[in-house]
Design a protein around this motif. Structure first.
Motif, PDB file in Angstrom:
ATOM      1  N   UNK A  10       0.820  -1.208   0.000  1.00 46.09           N
ATOM      2  CA  UNK A  10       0.000   0.000   0.000  1.00 46.09           C
ATOM      3  C   UNK A  10       0.860   1.267   0.000  1.00 46.09           C
ATOM      4  N   UNK A  11       2.054   1.168   0.599  1.00 48.49           N
ATOM      5  CA  UNK A  11       2.901   2.366   0.749  1.00 48.49           C
ATOM      6  C   UNK A  11       3.253   2.990  -0.600  1.00 48.49           C
ATOM      7  N   UNK A  12       3.260   2.187  -1.682  1.00 45.36           N
ATOM      8  CA  UNK A  12       3.669   2.709  -2.985  1.00 45.36           C
ATOM      9  C   UNK A  12       2.521   3.374  -3.742  1.00 45.36           C
ATOM     10  N   UNK A  13       1.324   3.377  -3.180  1.00 44.47           N
ATOM     11  CA  UNK A  13       0.142   3.739  -3.968  1.00 44.47           C
ATOM     12  C   UNK A  13      -0.528   5.020  -3.485  1.00 44.47           C
ATOM     13  N   UNK A  14      -1.294   5.643  -4.396  1.00 43.89           N
ATOM     14  CA  UNK A  14      -2.101   6.809  -4.021  1.00 43.89           C
ATOM     15  C   UNK A  14      -3.368   6.312  -3.310  1.00 43.89           C
ATOM     16  N   UNK A  15      -4.139   7.250  -2.750  1.00 40.26           N
ATOM     17  CA  UNK A  15      -5.332   6.881  -1.986  1.00 40.26           C
ATOM     18  C   UNK A  15      -6.311   6.062  -2.834  1.00 40.26           C
ATOM     19  N   UNK A  16      -6.567   6.502  -4.080  1.00 38.52           N
ATOM     20  CA  UNK A  16      -7.557   5.777  -4.881  1.00 38.52           C
ATOM     21  C   UNK A  16      -6.993   4.422  -5.325  1.00 38.52           C
ATOM     22  N   UNK A  17      -5.699   4.378  -5.598  1.00 43.29           N
ATOM     23  CA  UNK A  17      -5.083   3.095  -5.959  1.00 43.29           C
ATOM     24  C   UNK A  17      -5.132   2.117  -4.784  1.00 43.29           C
ATOM     25  N   UNK A  18      -4.977   2.651  -3.558  1.00 39.49           N
ATOM     26  CA  UNK A  18      -5.007   1.790  -2.372  1.00 39.49           C
ATOM     27  C   UNK A  18      -6.367   1.106  -2.233  1.00 39.49           C
ATOM     28  N   UNK A  19      -7.426   1.879  -2.453  1.00 41.49           N
ATOM     29  CA  UNK A  19      -8.768   1.317  -2.299  1.00 41.49           C
ATOM     30  C   UNK A  19      -8.984   0.175  -3.295  1.00 41.49           C
ATOM     31  N   UNK A  20      -8.533   0.379  -4.545  1.00 42.14           N
ATOM     32  CA  UNK A  20      -8.688  -0.656  -5.572  1.00 42.14           C
ATOM     33  C   UNK A  20      -7.803  -1.865  -5.246  1.00 42.14           C
ATOM     34  N   UNK A  21      -6.597  -1.568  -4.773  1.00 40.07           N
ATOM     35  CA  UNK A  21      -5.606  -2.613  -4.503  1.00 40.07           C
ATOM     36  C   UNK A  21      -6.099  -3.656  -3.499  1.00 40.07           C
ATOM     37  N   UNK A  22      -6.810  -3.206  -2.460  1.00 34.15           N
ATOM     38  CA  UNK A  22      -7.233  -4.151  -1.416  1.00 34.15           C
ATOM     39  C   UNK A  22      -8.700  -4.571  -1.541  1.00 34.15           C
ATOM     40  N   UNK A  82      -4.948  -3.311  13.696  1.00 39.28           N
ATOM     41  CA  UNK A  82      -3.864  -3.056  12.741  1.00 39.28           C
ATOM     42  C   UNK A  82      -2.853  -2.107  13.374  1.00 39.28           C
ATOM     43  N   UNK A  83      -1.683  -2.001  12.775  1.00 38.24           N
ATOM     44  CA  UNK A  83      -0.682  -1.097  13.345  1.00 38.24           C
ATOM     45  C   UNK A  83      -0.903   0.346  12.892  1.00 38.24           C
ATOM     46  N   UNK A  84      -1.071   0.566  11.600  1.00 36.84           N
ATOM     47  CA  UNK A  84      -1.199   1.937  11.099  1.00 36.84           C
ATOM     48  C   UNK A  84      -2.390   2.053  10.146  1.00 36.84           C
ATOM     49  N   UNK A  85      -3.211   3.093  10.331  1.00 34.27           N
ATOM     50  CA  UNK A  85      -4.249   3.422   9.363  1.00 34.27           C
ATOM     51  C   UNK A  85      -3.710   4.549   8.492  1.00 34.27           C
ATOM     52  N   UNK A  86      -3.708   4.331   7.188  1.00 36.95           N
ATOM     53  CA  UNK A  86      -3.276   5.417   6.293  1.00 36.95           C
ATOM     54  C   UNK A  86      -4.532   6.003   5.668  1.00 36.95           C
ATOM     55  N   UNK A  87      -5.051   5.384   4.627  1.00 40.66           N
ATOM     56  CA  UNK A  87      -6.341   5.841   4.095  1.00 40.66           C
ATOM     57  C   UNK A  87      -7.488   5.077   4.753  1.00 40.66           C
ATOM     58  N   UNK A  88      -7.171   3.965   5.426  1.00 41.20           N
ATOM     59  CA  UNK A  88      -8.219   3.136   6.022  1.00 41.20           C
ATOM     60  C   UNK A  88      -8.784   2.114   5.043  1.00 41.20           C
ATOM     61  N   UNK A  89      -8.232   2.066   3.815  1.00 35.31           N
ATOM     62  CA  UNK A  89      -8.773   1.149   2.795  1.00 35.31           C
ATOM     63  C   UNK A  89      -8.674  -0.308   3.246  1.00 35.31           C
ATOM     64  N   UNK A  90      -7.572  -0.669   3.870  1.00 33.02           N
ATOM     65  CA  UNK A  90      -7.386  -2.067   4.278  1.00 33.02           C
ATOM     66  C   UNK A  90      -8.407  -2.475   5.334  1.00 33.02           C
TER      67      UNK A  90
END
Ligand SMILES: [Zn+2]
Ligand SMILES: [Zn+2]
Length: 258
Positions: free
Chosen positions: A194-206, A225-233
């Motif tokens: 997820x670290x390599x991706x933008x917010x919208x890419x993260x949502x699609x990725x997971x 979880x340890x860290x929430x970034x966009x919360x997509x996961x």
């Protein structure tokens, strides 16, 4: 600094007890994995008192759903404060009932999470779990039946030797008496980091990258979880748990990107 073997040998023969730990601590003070200073006053082993106190905690007033702090906005007063939601949560309810993160992903908290994940400092799971319980107690309900750590990809976990979310969940479970169910969420396919991706890419990725066990049917569960970034996961985890019949899904994290 590790105590050299000769010290143990010199004391020799006796079973190591608390006095030995204390004696070794005097000669070779334990050092903080984040700042390398002796642990000192207010220490939360293995974190030093200075780093523990410098963690930027997230506190109310916050969105009662996603847990984002309202920051400098004037907090809602009266009965509204009990149901205050941020704009995005008010527009579209997220797939979890509530989410809380203990601190901002910055400074010593970010460094501590790095030391845990990338340098194998597993003992850090203890103070980090304490932090979660200190800051996120408001959302916790007595009905929680299980803690479900976000699973790592199998290859990543093999390489690291542990899942940091699982270590944190185990500590929270030990403090609260709630069982940890590592097998209740699984990854259905490989995802990119997820670290390599933008917010919208993260949502699609997971999206639909997780599946939940039917064992969650009818239960209140909390994803850890340890860290929430966009919360997509965690949103995708919550969707999977709800699809398997979970009654309510909460989310606890150590840190969040704000
Ligand atoms: Zn420190
Ligand atoms: Zn919100």
């Amino acid at each position: 600094v590790h105590p050299p073997r000769l010290v143990t040998a010199a004391i020799g023969g006796t079973a190591p007890g608390a006095w030995l730990t204390a004696a070794l601590d005097l000669v070779f003070p334990a050092r903080c994995p984040v700042c390398s200073q002796p642990l000192g006053d207010g220490r939360r082993d293995p974190l030093c008192g200075g780093c523990w106190n410098a963690i930027e905690r997230i506190a109310a007033p916050w969105c009662t759903t996603c847990g984002l702090p309202f920051g400098t906005l004037e907090p809602p007063a009266g009965p509204e404060a009990l149901v205050a939601r941020c704009g995005p949560c008010a527009r579209q309810a997220p797939p979890f009932a509530w989410a809380r993160a203990a601190g901002r992903y910055a400074g010593p908290l970010r460094d501590a999470i790095h030391a845990l994940k990338f340098h194998g400092r597993r003992a850090l799971a203890r103070p980090l779990a304490d932090l979660v319980l200190d800051q996120a107690g408001d959302a916790w309900s007595a009905g929680v039946a299980a803690l479900v750590p976000v699973p790592l990809q199998a290859a990543r976990e093999r390489e690291r030797g542990f899942n940091q979310a699982n270590l944190i969940a185990e500590r929270i479970g030990a403090a609260t008496g709630v069982r940890v169910r590592g097998g209740w969420l699984s990854r259905t396919r490989a995802t990119r980091p997820q670290a390599d991706l933008t917010a919208s890419e993260r949502a699609v990725n997971v999206r639909r990258a997780f599946a939940a066990s039917p064992a969650v049917n009818g239960l209140d569960v909390v994803v850890v979880d340890d860290v929430l970034t966009t919360g997509a996961t965690v949103r995708d985890c919550a969707r999977a748990l709800a699809a398997a019949g979970a009654r309510q899904v909460g989310v606890l994290a150590v840190a969040r990107v704000i």
